[in-house]
Write a protein that holds these residues in place. Structure first.
Motif, short mmCIF file in Angstrom:
data_model
loop_
_atom_site.label_atom_id
_atom_site.label_comp_id
_atom_site.label_asym_id
_atom_site.label_seq_id
_atom_site.Cartn_x
_atom_site.Cartn_y
_atom_site.Cartn_z
N GLU A 131 0.82 -1.19 0.00
CA GLU A 131 0.00 0.00 0.00
C GLU A 131 0.87 1.25 0.00
N VAL A 132 0.30 2.35 -0.49
CA VAL A 132 0.99 3.65 -0.50
C VAL A 132 0.15 4.61 0.33
N PHE A 133 0.69 5.02 1.46
CA PHE A 133 -0.03 5.94 2.33
C PHE A 133 0.99 6.69 3.18
N GLY A 134 0.51 7.68 3.94
CA GLY A 134 1.40 8.42 4.82
C GLY A 134 1.98 9.66 4.14
N GLU A 135 2.91 10.30 4.83
CA GLU A 135 3.47 11.57 4.38
C GLU A 135 4.67 11.37 3.47
N LEU A 136 4.72 12.17 2.42
CA LEU A 136 5.88 12.20 1.52
C LEU A 136 6.28 13.66 1.34
N ARG A 137 7.49 14.00 1.76
CA ARG A 137 7.97 15.38 1.67
C ARG A 137 8.78 15.54 0.38
N VAL A 138 8.27 16.39 -0.49
CA VAL A 138 8.87 16.59 -1.81
C VAL A 138 9.36 18.03 -1.91
N GLN A 191 7.65 2.54 -0.52
CA GLN A 191 6.57 2.46 -1.50
C GLN A 191 6.07 3.86 -1.89
N ARG A 192 6.11 4.79 -0.95
CA ARG A 192 5.68 6.17 -1.26
C ARG A 192 6.62 6.79 -2.28
N VAL A 193 7.91 6.63 -2.07
CA VAL A 193 8.89 7.18 -3.00
C VAL A 193 8.74 6.53 -4.38
N ALA A 194 8.59 5.22 -4.40
CA ALA A 194 8.44 4.51 -5.68
C ALA A 194 7.20 4.98 -6.42
N ALA A 195 6.10 5.18 -5.69
CA ALA A 195 4.87 5.63 -6.33
C ALA A 195 5.04 7.03 -6.91
N PHE A 196 5.71 7.91 -6.17
CA PHE A 196 5.92 9.27 -6.66
C PHE A 196 6.85 9.27 -7.86
N LYS A 197 7.92 8.49 -7.81
CA LYS A 197 8.87 8.42 -8.92
C LYS A 197 8.18 7.92 -10.19
N ASP A 198 7.38 6.88 -10.06
CA ASP A 198 6.66 6.34 -11.23
C ASP A 198 5.68 7.37 -11.78
N PHE A 199 5.00 8.07 -10.89
CA PHE A 199 4.05 9.10 -11.31
C PHE A 199 4.75 10.20 -12.11
N VAL A 200 5.87 10.69 -11.62
CA VAL A 200 6.59 11.77 -12.31
C VAL A 200 7.09 11.28 -13.67
N GLU A 203 -5.51 10.80 -7.11
CA GLU A 203 -6.58 9.93 -7.61
C GLU A 203 -6.18 8.47 -7.47
N LYS A 204 -4.91 8.20 -7.71
CA LYS A 204 -4.42 6.82 -7.64
C LYS A 204 -4.12 6.40 -6.20
N TYR A 205 -3.62 7.37 -5.38
CA TYR A 205 -3.25 7.07 -3.99
C TYR A 205 -3.93 8.08 -3.06
N PRO A 206 -5.21 7.92 -2.80
CA PRO A 206 -5.95 8.91 -2.02
C PRO A 206 -5.48 9.06 -0.58
N ASP A 207 -4.77 8.07 -0.04
CA ASP A 207 -4.31 8.14 1.35
C ASP A 207 -2.93 8.75 1.48
N LEU A 208 -2.35 9.16 0.37
CA LEU A 208 -1.01 9.76 0.40
C LEU A 208 -1.12 11.22 0.85
N LYS A 209 -0.17 11.66 1.65
CA LYS A 209 -0.12 13.04 2.11
C LYS A 209 1.20 13.65 1.63
N VAL A 210 1.11 14.55 0.66
CA VAL A 210 2.30 15.16 0.09
C VAL A 210 2.55 16.52 0.75
N VAL A 255 12.16 13.38 -1.13
CA VAL A 255 12.44 13.34 -2.57
C VAL A 255 12.69 14.77 -3.04
N ALA A 256 13.62 14.91 -3.97
CA ALA A 256 13.90 16.22 -4.54
C ALA A 256 13.87 16.14 -6.06
N ILE A 257 13.34 17.18 -6.68
CA ILE A 257 13.48 17.37 -8.13
C ILE A 257 14.24 18.66 -8.32
N ARG A 258 15.43 18.56 -8.88
CA ARG A 258 16.31 19.72 -8.97
C ARG A 258 16.76 19.94 -10.41
#
Length: 301
Positions: free
Chosen positions: A88-95, A275-284, A115-122, A140-143
């Motif tokens: 599952e993908v849930f919880g806080e992700l600081r980007v 799993q949160r990082v993987a989900a965000f990376k795949d999304f980007v 929409e894909k991960y409604p329990d994620l908190k970015v 996670v950083a995008i630079r």
């Protein structure tokens, strides 16, 4: 050294008050005070200057607070890994990313992630300062440059160029410039040369300034530059990724642009299995593929 005393010291140093630290720890002020005195005695050092307005760390206290801060961030990282579910993908992700990329490209696409991960908190942190990922200032950083910090996993996402854009209404009123020398007839909208920005963008602005634009509007971020262009104020220096979401912008002086600016996604090695990082990376990555596909369909690449 007593871990419980260090935990209480860290809370007091962070709050600057015995009372506030006690409230956070569910301890009485006297209990917190006793623990701090015991820690000071064990170290044979004074950790706080006592003032009517609160507590101020001594030099020795600052050294210990740096150490407990590092420990706290490492513990947070360990807790994040433990909490990560394999399914599952849930919880806080600081980007963290730059203000321009975050407001103009990333934020408008986040509805698809939720929409894909409604329990994620970015927690989206937009700033030009490079946050310390190994010390868990962000997950996670995008630079706009390859990160130089150690112990990071890096992935190059795409390449960006700074180019010149204007609204159709502005060009109808003021004419289309044929080349860089024509900037003398137009108002230039760009980031202030003293503002934090990628080197390639700064060099392009310096080049344009050397051709004496008729008028000038400087802003400290690309979102402000875009607003100026959309409101027909002049010709703006903008990253080329804005063309997908603002198709009415006209690319002018097409031979005048910056050098390539690489865009990297990075995260700490210790979050490799998150799993949160993987989900965000795949999304980007999926959004970048869709972005480039649309630009090809529009004949822009």
């Amino acid at each position: 050294m007593d871990w419980d005393k260090l935990r209480i010291f860290h809370a007091v140093a962070d709050a600057g008050s015995l009372t506030h630290a006690g409230d956070k720890l569910n301890l009485s002020q006297s209990a917190v005070s006793r623990q701090i005195r015991a820690l000071e005695e064990s170290l044979n050092s004074t950790l706080f200057h006592r003032h009517a307005r609160g507590l101020i760390l001594t030099e020795q206290g600052e050294l210990l607070f740096d150490a407990t801060s590092a420990m706290s961030k490492r513990l947070d990282a360990a807790a994040a890994r433990i909490r990560d579910s394999e399914e599952e993908v849930f919880g806080e992700l600081r980007v963290t990313t730059t203000f321009g990329f975050g407001t103009l490209w990333l934020a408008p696409r986040l509805p698809k992630l939720y929409e894909k991960y409604p329990d994620l908190k970015v927690d989206l942190m937009l700033e030009e300062r490079v946050l310390d990922l190994p010390m868990r200032e962000a997950d996670v950083a995008i630079r706009m440059k390859e990160p130089s910090q150690a112990d990071l996993i890096r992935k190059r996402l795409m390449t960006v160029r700074m180019q010149l854009y204007a609204s159709r209404e502005y060009l109808n009123q003021h004419g289309i410039p044929d080349g860089i020398d024509d900037i003398v007839k137009h108002r230039l909208i760009c980031q202030n040369t003293s503002a934090a920005q990628v080197g390639a963008g700064a060099l392009l602005v310096q080049t344009l300034m050397g051709h004496n634009p008729q008028s000038l509007l400087t802003v400290n971020n690309y979102f402000g530059v875009l607003q100026g262009v959309l409101h027909n104020l002049g010709i703006g220096v903008l990253p080329d990724y804005v063309t997908q979401d603002f198709p009415d912008l006209v690319h002018v002086m097409t031979e005048t642009e910056s050098a390539d600016v690489p865009v990297f996604l990075a995260y700490p090695e210790e979050l490799r299995h998150s799993q949160r990082v993987a989900a965000f990376k795949d999304f980007v990555q999926d959004e970048i593929i869709a972005h480039r596909k649309q630009l090809r369909q529009q004949g822009k690449i």
